[in-house]
Design a protein around this motif. Sequence first.
Motif, PDB file in Angstrom:
ATOM      1  N   PRO A 160      77.200  34.541  27.435  1.00  0.00           N
ATOM      2  CA  PRO A 160      76.486  35.077  28.600  1.00  0.00           C
ATOM      3  C   PRO A 160      76.421  36.594  28.589  1.00  0.00           C
ATOM      4  O   PRO A 160      77.175  37.269  27.882  1.00  0.00           O
ATOM      5  N   THR A 161      75.506  37.121  29.391  1.00  0.00           N
ATOM      6  CA  THR A 161      75.415  38.574  29.578  1.00  0.00           C
ATOM      7  C   THR A 161      76.710  39.130  30.132  1.00  0.00           C
ATOM      8  O   THR A 161      77.177  40.203  29.718  1.00  0.00           O
ATOM      9  N   THR A 162      77.308  38.404  31.066  1.00  0.00           N
ATOM     10  CA  THR A 162      78.348  38.943  31.935  1.00  0.00           C
ATOM     11  C   THR A 162      79.743  38.814  31.340  1.00  0.00           C
ATOM     12  O   THR A 162      80.668  38.332  32.003  1.00  0.00           O
ATOM     13  N   ILE A 163      79.907  39.245  30.105  1.00  0.00           N
ATOM     14  CA  ILE A 163      81.249  39.309  29.532  1.00  0.00           C
ATOM     15  C   ILE A 163      81.918  40.607  29.989  1.00  0.00           C
ATOM     16  O   ILE A 163      81.247  41.602  30.265  1.00  0.00           O
ATOM     17  N   VAL A 164      83.221  40.584  30.088  1.00  0.00           N
ATOM     18  CA  VAL A 164      83.992  41.796  30.386  1.00  0.00           C
ATOM     19  C   VAL A 164      84.646  42.253  29.088  1.00  0.00           C
ATOM     20  O   VAL A 164      85.324  41.467  28.422  1.00  0.00           O
ATOM     21  N   TYR A 165      84.416  43.516  28.727  1.00  0.00           N
ATOM     22  CA  TYR A 165      84.922  44.020  27.454  1.00  0.00           C
ATOM     23  C   TYR A 165      85.410  45.449  27.610  1.00  0.00           C
ATOM     24  O   TYR A 165      85.145  46.110  28.632  1.00  0.00           O
ATOM     25  N   ARG A 166      86.119  45.922  26.606  1.00  0.00           N
ATOM     26  CA  ARG A 166      86.624  47.296  26.600  1.00  0.00           C
ATOM     27  C   ARG A 166      85.485  48.246  26.243  1.00  0.00           C
ATOM     28  O   ARG A 166      84.830  48.076  25.202  1.00  0.00           O
ATOM     29  N   ARG A 167      85.256  49.236  27.076  1.00  0.00           N
ATOM     30  CA  ARG A 167      84.148  50.171  26.852  1.00  0.00           C
ATOM     31  C   ARG A 167      84.242  50.822  25.482  1.00  0.00           C
ATOM     32  O   ARG A 167      83.241  50.933  24.759  1.00  0.00           O
ATOM     33  N   ALA A 168      85.435  51.260  25.101  1.00  0.00           N
ATOM     34  CA  ALA A 168      85.600  51.936  23.817  1.00  0.00           C
ATOM     35  C   ALA A 168      85.206  51.025  22.659  1.00  0.00           C
ATOM     36  O   ALA A 168      84.600  51.487  21.675  1.00  0.00           O
ATOM     37  N   GLU A 169      85.515  49.726  22.759  1.00  0.00           N
ATOM     38  CA  GLU A 169      85.156  48.804  21.690  1.00  0.00           C
ATOM     39  C   GLU A 169      83.657  48.544  21.666  1.00  0.00           C
ATOM     40  O   GLU A 169      83.065  48.371  20.590  1.00  0.00           O
ATOM     41  N   GLY A 170      83.036  48.522  22.828  1.00  0.00           N
ATOM     42  CA  GLY A 170      81.588  48.355  22.855  1.00  0.00           C
ATOM     43  C   GLY A 170      80.881  49.517  22.181  1.00  0.00           C
ATOM     44  O   GLY A 170      79.935  49.324  21.399  1.00  0.00           O
ATOM     45  N   ILE A 171      81.343  50.721  22.461  1.00  0.00           N
ATOM     46  CA  ILE A 171      80.749  51.900  21.832  1.00  0.00           C
ATOM     47  C   ILE A 171      81.016  51.896  20.332  1.00  0.00           C
ATOM     48  O   ILE A 171      80.120  52.179  19.518  1.00  0.00           O
ATOM     49  N   ALA A 172      82.231  51.556  19.928  1.00  0.00           N
ATOM     50  CA  ALA A 172      82.564  51.511  18.502  1.00  0.00           C
ATOM     51  C   ALA A 172      81.729  50.477  17.755  1.00  0.00           C
ATOM     52  O   ALA A 172      81.429  50.655  16.562  1.00  0.00           O
ATOM     53  N   ALA A 173      81.325  49.410  18.443  1.00  0.00           N
ATOM     54  CA  ALA A 173      80.510  48.365  17.828  1.00  0.00           C
ATOM     55  C   ALA A 173      79.028  48.718  17.787  1.00  0.00           C
ATOM     56  O   ALA A 173      78.225  47.946  17.250  1.00  0.00           O
ATOM     57  N   GLY A 174      78.662  49.866  18.352  1.00  0.00           N
ATOM     58  CA  GLY A 174      77.262  50.276  18.342  1.00  0.00           C
ATOM     59  C   GLY A 174      76.477  49.888  19.571  1.00  0.00           C
ATOM     60  O   GLY A 174      75.265  50.099  19.632  1.00  0.00           O
ATOM     61  N   LEU A 175      77.160  49.304  20.568  1.00  0.00           N
ATOM     62  CA  LEU A 175      76.527  48.878  21.812  1.00  0.00           C
ATOM     63  C   LEU A 175      75.369  47.904  21.553  1.00  0.00           C
ATOM     64  O   LEU A 175      75.409  47.114  20.623  1.00  0.00           O
ATOM     65  N   TYR A 176      74.334  47.972  22.382  1.00  0.00           N
ATOM     66  CA  TYR A 176      73.269  46.972  22.378  1.00  0.00           C
ATOM     67  C   TYR A 176      72.129  47.428  21.469  1.00  0.00           C
ATOM     68  O   TYR A 176      71.521  48.469  21.692  1.00  0.00           O
ATOM     69  N   HIS A 177      71.839  46.644  20.441  1.00  0.00           N
ATOM     70  CA  HIS A 177      70.848  47.006  19.431  1.00  0.00           C
ATOM     71  C   HIS A 177      69.452  47.000  20.063  1.00  0.00           C
ATOM     72  O   HIS A 177      68.986  45.959  20.527  1.00  0.00           O
ATOM     73  N   PRO A 178      68.743  48.135  20.071  1.00  0.00           N
ATOM     74  CA  PRO A 178      67.446  48.190  20.763  1.00  0.00           C
ATOM     75  C   PRO A 178      66.364  47.326  20.139  1.00  0.00           C
ATOM     76  O   PRO A 178      65.368  47.006  20.804  1.00  0.00           O
ATOM     77  N   ASP A 179      66.516  46.938  18.870  1.00  0.00           N
ATOM     78  CA  ASP A 179      65.491  46.117  18.224  1.00  0.00           C
ATOM     79  C   ASP A 179      65.681  44.625  18.479  1.00  0.00           C
ATOM     80  O   ASP A 179      64.815  43.826  18.115  1.00  0.00           O
ATOM     81  N   ILE A 180      66.796  44.253  19.079  1.00  0.00           N
ATOM     82  CA  ILE A 180      67.018  42.848  19.424  1.00  0.00           C
ATOM     83  C   ILE A 180      66.339  42.589  20.768  1.00  0.00           C
ATOM     84  O   ILE A 180      66.790  43.055  21.806  1.00  0.00           O
ATOM     85  N   VAL A 208      78.385  39.245  18.907  1.00  0.00           N
ATOM     86  CA  VAL A 208      78.612  39.290  17.466  1.00  0.00           C
ATOM     87  C   VAL A 208      79.041  40.691  17.043  1.00  0.00           C
ATOM     88  O   VAL A 208      79.987  40.851  16.255  1.00  0.00           O
ATOM     89  N   ALA A 209      78.362  41.717  17.558  1.00  0.00           N
ATOM     90  CA  ALA A 209      78.709  43.087  17.183  1.00  0.00           C
ATOM     91  C   ALA A 209      80.151  43.421  17.572  1.00  0.00           C
ATOM     92  O   ALA A 209      80.884  44.051  16.793  1.00  0.00           O
ATOM     93  N   LEU A 210      80.572  42.998  18.760  1.00  0.00           N
ATOM     94  CA  LEU A 210      81.945  43.224  19.193  1.00  0.00           C
ATOM     95  C   LEU A 210      82.934  42.523  18.263  1.00  0.00           C
ATOM     96  O   LEU A 210      83.918  43.120  17.803  1.00  0.00           O
ATOM     97  N   LEU A 211      82.680  41.258  17.998  1.00  0.00           N
ATOM     98  CA  LEU A 211      83.596  40.477  17.168  1.00  0.00           C
ATOM     99  C   LEU A 211      83.619  41.004  15.732  1.00  0.00           C
ATOM    100  O   LEU A 211      84.679  41.069  15.100  1.00  0.00           O
ATOM    101  N   ALA A 212      82.451  41.382  15.221  1.00  0.00           N
ATOM    102  CA  ALA A 212      82.375  41.870  13.844  1.00  0.00           C
ATOM    103  C   ALA A 212      83.123  43.191  13.680  1.00  0.00           C
ATOM    104  O   ALA A 212      83.812  43.406  12.675  1.00  0.00           O
ATOM    105  N   ALA A 213      83.004  44.075  14.665  1.00  0.00           N
ATOM    106  CA  ALA A 213      83.720  45.358  14.584  1.00  0.00           C
ATOM    107  C   ALA A 213      85.225  45.128  14.605  1.00  0.00           C
ATOM    108  O   ALA A 213      85.977  45.782  13.868  1.00  0.00           O
ATOM    109  N   ARG A 214      85.692  44.202  15.431  1.00  0.00           N
ATOM    110  CA  ARG A 214      87.117  43.891  15.467  1.00  0.00           C
ATOM    111  C   ARG A 214      87.554  43.214  14.168  1.00  0.00           C
ATOM    112  O   ARG A 214      88.649  43.477  13.656  1.00  0.00           O
TER     113      ARG A 214
END
Length: 303
Positions: free
Chosen positions: A158-178, A188-194
């Motif tokens: 879902p959209t409404t996941i709660v995550y660590r801001r620093a990890e979201g930024i480190a993962a590249g946040l939301y890909h504009p081409d998706i 996927v980006a969050l999990l892949a970065a971890r």
Amino acid sequence: MTRGLSIVIPCYNTGDYVREAVASALSQPVTLDLEVIVVDDCSDDPATVAALADCRAAERVTVVQLPEHSGVQRARNAGVHAARMPYVLPLDSDDRLSTAPELLSEGTYPDRAVAILESDPAVAFVHTLTQMFGDCAGLTISAYPCRDELVARKHHVPTTIVYRRAEGIAAGLYHPDIRKWQDWAFAVALLAARFRSGAANRIGFLDGPFVEYRIHTRPNRISVSDISELAMTQLVVAANLDYFQHHHGDHCADDIARLVCRTKPPRLADLLHMAHHNLDQALALARQRDAELTSPLHELGIP
């Protein structure tokens, strides 16, 4: 940084709905610090402009104005960058957080999700069940706890996941081409970065349902847009090939993308996962939809 959570709400011409989204966020009886970041993606609808003016006047609300219409992914990114809290909860401007007193009696979704993330560094993000309202009611069919290996096989996130801001930024946040399946792509980006950092990838879950997902027929709904699923999946796989190879073997990005699309869970598989989590809920959903898992509701973009 203050202990707290930022609720990020991108908004583009959703009229009065954005008022409801913001009100639902501000009505959460939280114990942590909470702020609401509304990102106006250059709305030009008079009702939305008026609603955003009201949002600007509310306490704990910041409205970020984008200089040009840039799409929901860039709007989400702007909201995360503007956030002052260490945890983030994205919320679409036509949806709401539940304010049902009986549901919140044991704690709010923000409080409980942040507590999980603070206590367990092995958890990548936390999610909850989603209740539909508006033109359709009931739980979404993806009403079961997600796991890392399920995300890699394109189970819904879902959209409404709660995550660590620093990890979201480190993962590249939301890909504009998706342009569709964006929530899955970000997970996927969050999990892949971890995964690359050697961190564990457990996923936290709170039953709820703490989120209310509005079903409506207003234009510009992403869920009913005509976009190639394979093309979007190829972008996600190519950007996170090591993560997908870990789950699917040493294949090229295009082959894995085709495999992921071909083997994504059908609605029966979703229902079986739901039944494993809560048989009564699964039976109720099957009765509600007359056991037609490929019903006309699917064509309306109802999850």
